[in-house]
Write a protein that holds these residues in place. Structure first.
Motif, PDB file in Angstrom:
ATOM      1  N   ASP A 106       0.862  -1.182   0.000  1.00  0.00           N
ATOM      2  CA  ASP A 106       0.000   0.000   0.000  1.00  0.00           C
ATOM      3  C   ASP A 106       0.899   1.232   0.000  1.00  0.00           C
ATOM      4  N   ILE A 107       1.402   1.595  -1.157  1.00  0.00           N
ATOM      5  CA  ILE A 107       2.311   2.729  -1.262  1.00  0.00           C
ATOM      6  C   ILE A 107       1.891   3.623  -2.418  1.00  0.00           C
ATOM      7  N   GLN A 108       2.380   4.863  -2.374  1.00  0.00           N
ATOM      8  CA  GLN A 108       2.171   5.820  -3.448  1.00  0.00           C
ATOM      9  C   GLN A 108       3.475   6.006  -4.212  1.00  0.00           C
ATOM     10  N   GLU A 109       3.524   7.013  -5.046  1.00  0.00           N
ATOM     11  CA  GLU A 109       4.736   7.245  -5.842  1.00  0.00           C
ATOM     12  C   GLU A 109       5.894   7.667  -4.933  1.00  0.00           C
ATOM     13  N   LEU A 110       7.040   7.057  -5.159  1.00  0.00           N
ATOM     14  CA  LEU A 110       8.233   7.331  -4.353  1.00  0.00           C
ATOM     15  C   LEU A 110       9.352   7.865  -5.244  1.00  0.00           C
ATOM     16  N   PRO A 111      10.337   8.555  -4.641  1.00  0.00           N
ATOM     17  CA  PRO A 111      11.497   8.987  -5.415  1.00  0.00           C
ATOM     18  C   PRO A 111      12.193   7.785  -6.051  1.00  0.00           C
ATOM     19  N   LYS A 112      12.678   7.955  -7.269  1.00  0.00           N
ATOM     20  CA  LYS A 112      13.277   6.851  -8.015  1.00  0.00           C
ATOM     21  C   LYS A 112      14.477   6.255  -7.287  1.00  0.00           C
ATOM     22  N   LEU A 113      15.313   7.119  -6.723  1.00  0.00           N
ATOM     23  CA  LEU A 113      16.495   6.613  -6.030  1.00  0.00           C
ATOM     24  C   LEU A 113      16.106   5.768  -4.822  1.00  0.00           C
ATOM     25  N   GLU A 117       6.669 -13.698   3.781  1.00  0.00           N
ATOM     26  CA  GLU A 117       5.688 -12.608   3.749  1.00  0.00           C
ATOM     27  C   GLU A 117       6.413 -11.282   3.586  1.00  0.00           C
ATOM     28  N   VAL A 118       5.927 -10.487   2.638  1.00  0.00           N
ATOM     29  CA  VAL A 118       6.543  -9.197   2.334  1.00  0.00           C
ATOM     30  C   VAL A 118       5.489  -8.104   2.514  1.00  0.00           C
ATOM     31  N   TYR A 119       5.828  -7.096   3.320  1.00  0.00           N
ATOM     32  CA  TYR A 119       4.930  -5.959   3.566  1.00  0.00           C
ATOM     33  C   TYR A 119       5.618  -4.680   3.091  1.00  0.00           C
ATOM     34  N   LEU A 120       4.931  -3.940   2.246  1.00  0.00           N
ATOM     35  CA  LEU A 120       5.447  -2.665   1.744  1.00  0.00           C
ATOM     36  C   LEU A 120       4.345  -1.630   1.945  1.00  0.00           C
ATOM     37  N   VAL A 121       4.481  -0.839   3.018  1.00  0.00           N
ATOM     38  CA  VAL A 121       3.392   0.043   3.455  1.00  0.00           C
ATOM     39  C   VAL A 121       3.933   1.454   3.637  1.00  0.00           C
ATOM     40  N   GLU A 156       2.011   8.898   6.064  1.00  0.00           N
ATOM     41  CA  GLU A 156       2.413  10.278   5.799  1.00  0.00           C
ATOM     42  C   GLU A 156       3.870  10.549   6.139  1.00  0.00           C
ATOM     43  N   SER A 157       4.415   9.855   7.120  1.00  0.00           N
ATOM     44  CA  SER A 157       5.740  10.201   7.613  1.00  0.00           C
ATOM     45  C   SER A 157       6.829   9.188   7.287  1.00  0.00           C
ATOM     46  N   GLU A 158       6.461   7.954   6.944  1.00  0.00           N
ATOM     47  CA  GLU A 158       7.488   6.953   6.705  1.00  0.00           C
ATOM     48  C   GLU A 158       6.993   5.837   5.796  1.00  0.00           C
ATOM     49  N   LEU A 159       7.974   5.073   5.304  1.00  0.00           N
ATOM     50  CA  LEU A 159       7.688   3.884   4.511  1.00  0.00           C
ATOM     51  C   LEU A 159       8.268   2.678   5.231  1.00  0.00           C
ATOM     52  N   GLN A 160       7.513   1.585   5.263  1.00  0.00           N
ATOM     53  CA  GLN A 160       7.953   0.369   5.944  1.00  0.00           C
ATOM     54  C   GLN A 160       8.092  -0.772   4.950  1.00  0.00           C
ATOM     55  N   LEU A 161       9.254  -1.434   4.978  1.00  0.00           N
ATOM     56  CA  LEU A 161       9.479  -2.675   4.247  1.00  0.00           C
ATOM     57  C   LEU A 161       9.769  -3.751   5.290  1.00  0.00           C
ATOM     58  N   LYS A 162       8.866  -4.727   5.377  1.00  0.00           N
ATOM     59  CA  LYS A 162       9.022  -5.806   6.355  1.00  0.00           C
ATOM     60  C   LYS A 162       8.955  -7.142   5.629  1.00  0.00           C
ATOM     61  N   MET A 163       9.956  -8.000   5.898  1.00  0.00           N
ATOM     62  CA  MET A 163      10.021  -9.311   5.261  1.00  0.00           C
ATOM     63  C   MET A 163      10.221 -10.364   6.351  1.00  0.00           C
ATOM     64  N   VAL A 164       9.308 -11.353   6.374  1.00  0.00           N
ATOM     65  CA  VAL A 164       9.292 -12.366   7.435  1.00  0.00           C
ATOM     66  C   VAL A 164       9.283 -13.745   6.791  1.00  0.00           C
ATOM     67  N   ASP A 165      10.178 -14.643   7.248  1.00  0.00           N
ATOM     68  CA  ASP A 165      10.154 -16.040   6.787  1.00  0.00           C
ATOM     69  C   ASP A 165      10.063 -16.972   7.990  1.00  0.00           C
ATOM     70  N   ASP A 166       9.719 -18.229   7.720  1.00  0.00           N
ATOM     71  CA  ASP A 166       9.575 -19.237   8.777  1.00  0.00           C
ATOM     72  C   ASP A 166      10.710 -20.253   8.713  1.00  0.00           C
ATOM     73  N   GLY A 167      11.889 -19.785   8.321  1.00  0.00           N
ATOM     74  CA  GLY A 167      13.015 -20.683   8.126  1.00  0.00           C
ATOM     75  C   GLY A 167      13.752 -21.037   9.399  1.00  0.00           C
ATOM     76  N   VAL A 168      15.011 -21.444   9.208  1.00  0.00           N
ATOM     77  CA  VAL A 168      15.809 -21.954  10.327  1.00  0.00           C
ATOM     78  C   VAL A 168      16.385 -20.846  11.187  1.00  0.00           C
ATOM     79  N   GLY A 169      16.330 -19.601  10.706  1.00  0.00           N
ATOM     80  CA  GLY A 169      16.890 -18.495  11.480  1.00  0.00           C
ATOM     81  C   GLY A 169      18.406 -18.601  11.587  1.00  0.00           C
ATOM     82  N   PHE A 170      18.994 -17.733  12.386  1.00  0.00           N
ATOM     83  CA  PHE A 170      20.443 -17.749  12.579  1.00  0.00           C
ATOM     84  C   PHE A 170      20.789 -16.912  13.796  1.00  0.00           C
ATOM     85  N   VAL A 171      22.037 -16.993  14.210  1.00  0.00           N
ATOM     86  CA  VAL A 171      22.550 -16.164  15.295  1.00  0.00           C
ATOM     87  C   VAL A 171      23.306 -14.995  14.674  1.00  0.00           C
ATOM     88  N   LEU A 172      22.913 -13.783  15.005  1.00  0.00           N
ATOM     89  CA  LEU A 172      23.530 -12.604  14.404  1.00  0.00           C
ATOM     90  C   LEU A 172      25.032 -12.604  14.628  1.00  0.00           C
TER      91      LEU A 172
END
Length: 338
Positions: free
Chosen positions: A226-233, A259-263, A266-282
Motif C-alpha cells: 500500500d504505497i504511493q509514488e516514491l522517489p526513483k532513487l 511474507e513481504v509488507y510494503l506500506v 504520511e511520515s514513513e515507509l515500511q518494508l518488512k520481510m518475514v520467513d519461517d526458516g531456520v533463522g540464525f545467530v547474528l
C-alpha cells in the motif's frame, strides 16, 4: 604592479608628452623653449590643457594595454591550473594563483587515489562474488549432480542384480536430487538477475521477483503493499534491499513461507520481510553478515532504521523504516542524506 613597471610607465608618459609638445608647438608658430610662452596666461592654460589631454590619452592606452595583457596572462595561468600544470616555473607568479594551483594539483591527486581505491574495492567485490558463486555451484549443484552420477553408474553396472523395489527407491532418490539441483540453479539464477527496476515502479519490481521466487522454489509468497509514488532513487535502494533479503532467504533459510509488507503513511515507509526458516545467530554466519551489512548501508543512505529479529529455528523478521520528506523537492532530498 611592480615599481619597475611604474617607473617605466612614467618615463614613457614624459617622453610622449615631450614628443607631442615638440610636434604641436611649431604648428602654432611657437617654440617650446620660448619663456614668454610659459609666462603668458592664455598660452599657459592652453599648454596645460594640451598636456593633460595628451597624458590622459596616453595613460588610457597604457592602462588598457596593461589590463589586456594581465587578463591574457591570467587566462594562461588559469588554463595551466585546469590542465593540472604547476605554476612554480613562472617567475612573476601571483601567490594566490600559486596556492590555487597547488590545491588543484593536490585535489586531483586525492581524487585519483580515491578512484583507484574504489576501483580496487570494486574488483575485490567482483572477485569475492565470483568465488562465492563458484563455491555455491560446487557445494550444491556440483555435489548433487556428482552423487546422482555415482548412483546411476552403480545401478547401470548391477541393474540385473538389484531388486526391483531397491531400484525404484534409487531412481526416486535420483529424481529428487536432480530436482534439487534444478531448484538450486534457479535460485542462483534469481540471485544473478539485474538489480535495476528497468523502468518499472517498486511494486511492479517486487511482483516480478516474488513471482519468480514462487515459481522456481517450494516457498509460498505473500505480498502486501500500500504505497504511493516514491522517489526513483529510494525505489532503487529498496528494490536492491529486497533482492538481497530474498537471496539470503533462498540460500540459507530453508523456509516454506515468505511474507513481504510494503506500506507507506504520511511520515514513513515500511518494508518488512518475514520467513519461517531456520533463522540464525547474528554475527556468526560471515556470508549472511556481509549481506546484512550491505542492507544496513543502503538503509543508512536513506536515513532509515533497520531491525532484525531472529533465533535458531525461529525464522527471520527484517523491519526497515524510511522517513519521508514532504514537498516538491522530495526526489532530490530524501536519498541525499549523509
Amino acid at each position: 604592479m611592480r615599481k619597475g613597471t611604474i617607473f617605466l610607465l612614467i618615463w614613457y608618459a614624459t617622453l610622449i608628452v615631450l614628443i607631442v609638445l615638440a610636434a604641436v608647438f611649431p604648428l602654432l608658430n611657437q617654440s617650446l623653449w620660448d619663456i614668454s610662452l610659459w609666462t603668458t596666461t592664455e598660452e599657459l592654460i592652453f599648454t596645460l590643457i594640451l598636456l593633460i589631454l595628451s597624458l590622459a590619452f596616453f595613460l588610457f592606452i597604457v592602462v588598457q594595454s596593461a589590463a589586456l595583457a594581465a587578463t591574457q596572462l591570467t587566462r594562461q595561468k588559469i588554463r595551466a591550473i585546469l590542465q593540472n600544470k604547476s605554476l612554480r616555473s613562472w617567475s612573476d607568479e601571483d601567490q594566490l594563483l600559486l596556492q590555487l594551483s597547488d590545491k588543484v594539483r593536490n585535489l586531483t591527486q586525492k581524487v585519483q587515489m580515491i578512484d583507484n581505491k574504489d576501483l580496487v574495492e570494486q574488483e575485490e567485490i567482483v572477485e569475492a562474488e565470483r568465488k562465492r558463486i563458484a563455491r555455491d555451484l560446487h557445494d550444491t549443484v556440483s555435489q548433487e549432480l556428482f552423487a546422482t552420477s555415482m548412483i546411476l553408474s552403480g545401478l547401470a553396472a548391477n541393474v540385473s542384480q538389484v531388486p526391483e523395489e531397491t531400484l525404484t527407491q534409487q531412481l526416486v532418490l535420483v529424481k529428487e536430487m536432480i530436482e534439487t539441483a534444478q531448484r538450486d540453479l534457479r535460485i542462483l539464477h534469481l540471485h544473478l538477475r539485474p538489480s535495476e527496476l528497468d523502468g518499472k515502479n517498486l511494486v511492479e519490481g517486487f511482483d516480478i521477483i516474488l513471482k519468480e521466487v514462487s515459481d522456481k522454489s517450494n516457498m509460498t509468497v505473500h505480498f502486501h503493499n500500500d504505497i504511493q509514488e516514491l522517489p526513483k532513487l529510494m525505489e532503487e535502494h529498496l528494490f536492491r534491499i529486497g533482492q538481497e533479503i530474498i537471496s539470503n532467504t533462498l540460500r540459507h533459510a530453508h523456509a516454506k513461507q515468505l511474507e513481504v509488507y510494503l506500506v507507506q503513511n504520511e511520515s514513513e515507509l515500511q518494508l518488512k520481510m518475514v520467513d519461517d526458516g531456520v533463522g540464525f545467530v547474528l554475527g556468526e554466519d560471515e556470508e549472511v553478515s556481509y549481506g546484512l551489512q550491505n542492507i544496513q548501508e543502503r538503509v543508512e543512505d536513506m536515513a532509515g532504521t533497520l531491525k532484525i529479529r531472529t533465533a535458531p529455528n525461529k525464522g527471520v523478521a527484517i523491519d526497515i523504516r524510511i522517513p519521508l520528506l514532504k514537498g516538491k523537492d522530495d526526489d532530490e532530498n530524501t536519498c541525499n542524506v549523509d
